[in-house]
Structures are given as C-alpha cells and as structure tokens.
Design an enzyme around this catalytic site. Sequence first.
Site, PDB file in Angstrom:
ATOM      1  N   LYS A  38       0.607  60.516  -2.563  1.00 61.66           N
ATOM      2  CA  LYS A  38       1.963  60.919  -2.943  1.00 61.66           C
ATOM      3  C   LYS A  38       2.154  60.926  -4.460  1.00 61.66           C
ATOM      4  O   LYS A  38       2.954  61.678  -4.974  1.00 61.66           O
ATOM      5  CB  LYS A  38       2.992  59.995  -2.304  1.00 61.66           C
TER       6      LYS A  38
ATOM      7  N   ARG B 215      12.501  46.330   0.824  1.00 61.11           N
ATOM      8  CA  ARG B 215      12.607  47.763   1.058  1.00 61.11           C
ATOM      9  C   ARG B 215      12.493  47.932   2.574  1.00 61.11           C
ATOM     10  O   ARG B 215      13.339  47.434   3.298  1.00 61.11           O
ATOM     11  CB  ARG B 215      11.552  48.542   0.258  1.00 61.11           C
TER      12      ARG B 215
HETATM   13  C1  PLP Z   1       3.563  54.309  -2.356  1.00 61.07           C
HETATM   14  C2  PLP Z   1       3.139  53.451  -1.227  1.00 61.07           C
HETATM   15  C3  PLP Z   1       1.818  52.959  -1.194  1.00 61.07           C
HETATM   16  C4  PLP Z   1       0.823  53.209  -2.292  1.00 61.07           C
HETATM   17  O1  PLP Z   1       1.279  52.696  -3.517  1.00 61.07           O
HETATM   18  P1  PLP Z   1       0.331  52.654  -4.804  1.00 61.07           P
HETATM   19  O2  PLP Z   1       1.064  51.772  -5.735  1.00 61.07           O
HETATM   20  O3  PLP Z   1       0.216  54.044  -5.304  1.00 61.07           O
HETATM   21  O4  PLP Z   1      -0.964  52.094  -4.386  1.00 61.07           O
HETATM   22  C5  PLP Z   1       1.453  52.216  -0.086  1.00 61.07           C
HETATM   23  N1  PLP Z   1       2.319  51.942   0.912  1.00 61.07           N
HETATM   24  C6  PLP Z   1       3.585  52.398   0.904  1.00 61.07           C
HETATM   25  C7  PLP Z   1       4.481  52.069   2.044  1.00 61.07           C
HETATM   26  C8  PLP Z   1       4.036  53.160  -0.168  1.00 61.07           C
HETATM   27  O5  PLP Z   1       5.298  53.601  -0.171  1.00 61.07           O
END
Ligand code: PLP
Length: 368
Positions: A42, A137
């Site tokens: 993402k 969250r």
């Molecule tokens: C964005 C996200 C990740 C990955 O985060 P990074 O900091 O890019 O490793 C993993 N799990 C969830 C639920 C996320 O929203």
Amino acid sequence: MRSSQFSKYPVLLVNRQKLYENITKVKETCGLHGISIAGVVKGFNGIVEATEQFQLAGCAQIGTSRIEHIIAARQAGIQAKYMMIRIPMLSEAASIVRWADMSLNSEPAVISKLHEECVKQGKRHGIILMADLGDLREGFWDKKALVEEALRIEHELPLLDLLGVGTNLGCYGSIVPTREKLEELCVIAKEIEDKFGRKLEIVSGGASTSYPLVLSDDMPEGINHLRIGEAITLAYDLKEFWKLDDGGLHTDCFTLEAEIIEIKDKPTHPVGKIFVDCYGATPTYEDRGIRKRALLAMGRLDYAFYDKLRPLDQGVTLVGSSSDHTIVDIQDCEQVWHVGDVMKFALTYPTLMYLSASRYVDVQICDV
Ligand SMILES: *Cc1c(COP(=O)(O)O)cnc(C)c1O
C-alpha cells in the site's frame, strides 16, 4: 497514478532489483525465526512492477489496504495469495471475496456478510481476527468477544476459514510492539487453539515496527507471521529510530527526480509585510542573507510534505514548498546547477505514498 504525456518530470523511479534484494533479505531474516511475511504494497499504491517483486521473492502473501491494488495486481497476472489488511467495508464484501484470499477482521456483521458472499460466489475466504492491544485503531478490545467470534466462524460459517489472529501496533497510538505486548496475542491464539484442538496457521504480530523484535531475537515463539511494508521498501526506520543494524538494506528502492525551473540569488527572508502563506499558515523565516536557490517543478500536490523529502545531491537543502513548487538552497553545492537539470531525492513513508498516487508523477522502472 501514471504520467502526463506532456511532461517528463517529476519521475518516481522504482529500482526493481534493489527492492527484490530487500524483500529477500527481510524474508530470510524472518524465516530464520520461523516467521513468514505478507509483503505490504500500500505504501507505493500497489505499482504492479514493484508488487510483482514480492511474489517473485516468495512472500507468503501480498497485503494491502485498498482492494484496487489487489485487482490491478491480479489483472497484471501476478499470482499470489492476497491479504486485505484494512478491515473490509460492509459495502465492499463482494469484491473482497472475489479478489482477496483473506482479510483482517474485527466486526461480526462484516464477517457474516463475507460469508454470505462466499455462498453467492461459491468461494472460500480466510479470516484473521484482529486484537487491539492498545494502539486503539482496529481490533477487538474485548478479548472474550474475539474468542467467541472465532468459535462462531468455526462452527456456523462453513465457507470461512479462521486462519488465525493478528494485531497492529505503532500506527495510531504509537505503541511499541514489545515482547510483552505480543505475548498477549500468543495467549489469545493459545486459547483459541485449545478450544479448536488444532494449531492456528497465522499468528500475525504486526507490521514493520515489529521487525526490530526479530532482529534483536526477542520475538515470542508463538508469533509466526508479520505484515511488512516500510522496512522493505524504504528501510530507514530501523537505522534512524531504532538504531538497529538491518544487515545493509537499500534505502533507495524508490527515488524521486525533479527538474529545476529557476536558479537565482535571493534573500532568505521574505521582503514586505508578512501575513499568511498559501495554506493559511504563519511560518517563521530565518534571515541568512542572500543565498543561491533553485526552484523545482513539483510541490505539495505531489508529495504533501516537503520536509519529508531527502536530497541525495551533495549540499542541497530544502527550504520550502507550495502546491506546485519546491524551493531548495544550493549555495553550498560544489556542483554547478543549471535550469533543466534534474535533482534526486530519497523518500519517506508519506512522500512515497503521495507521489505514487499523483497523476502528475511518471513512474519509471529500472533494474540497476
Ligand atoms: C500498513 C499496515 C501494515 C504494514 O505497515 P508497514 O509499516 O508499511 O510495515 C501492516 N498491517 C496493517 C494492518 C497495516 O495497516
């Protein structure tokens, strides 16, 4: 995303080879600790050439927060297990079942809807139940309710596979994933395993912020999965915030190139009566006398935060920005800059996220 055909810059340059090497290194390091990874795409809006590297490097899953990334990757022919890592919207349940193999979940109503869609589409879908361990969250706060939902899935929703449990830390609440925190997740997993009489496939201990526990060999035994984006794609957190040796990961898998449209010697303090800037803010300006500065053809519309860019050219410092302009100081550069020259920047999480979503930025792929 994708370029304007009328201008060449700014360019977001993706180094496929370096990205592949980072994925492989993180995946192998985790593997030594019995941990498989979902590569999270993402952060660069699922640019397919970059997403493909996660599949080639053999990540257990490809994870992302937007279903559009998964659809684009599948349509590009990237065959992988896809994990939706944002709790699905009730209204997108049909697409989630259609395009994703599994999703992180915390709402019984959504889970029921996913099952209904499975029935309609004649498919199965994997569920990972999220526990909120304090970051506030997503996830079940009431851990008894989480276990009850696991039992409901197991006994009442035959087309859903309860793959496991997970948690997310270090996002909203800035909570550090400590060994103690993740042991709480292992306790929840154990309780479900005892009730089911079988092992859970996935106990997912978080994102990049949990990777330091792997590096310092302090991850609880029970954690067997992480969802990693930043530590692979940008790889600056570990060195900068955690002071940890990451074994030499590349910090330039993604770089930005922008073109100079003006070079002039100008005062550093605005001249006239100061009011508010173009965003209604009242910044302060340091008077450093007359300095040589360059103006670049890119701005907040492309990257949102100019101070989160990192100049890669010697002597260049960031001064300020507006929607379509970036001002840099070049007084201390040995290199002689000209209008039309291109400057390079390394990126951070927010800048990569915005740049890869900007329709004014051209995405280019390279391999060396
Ligand atoms: C964005 C996200 C990740 C990955 O985060 P990074 O900091 O890019 O490793 C993993 N799990 C969830 C639920 C996320 O929203």
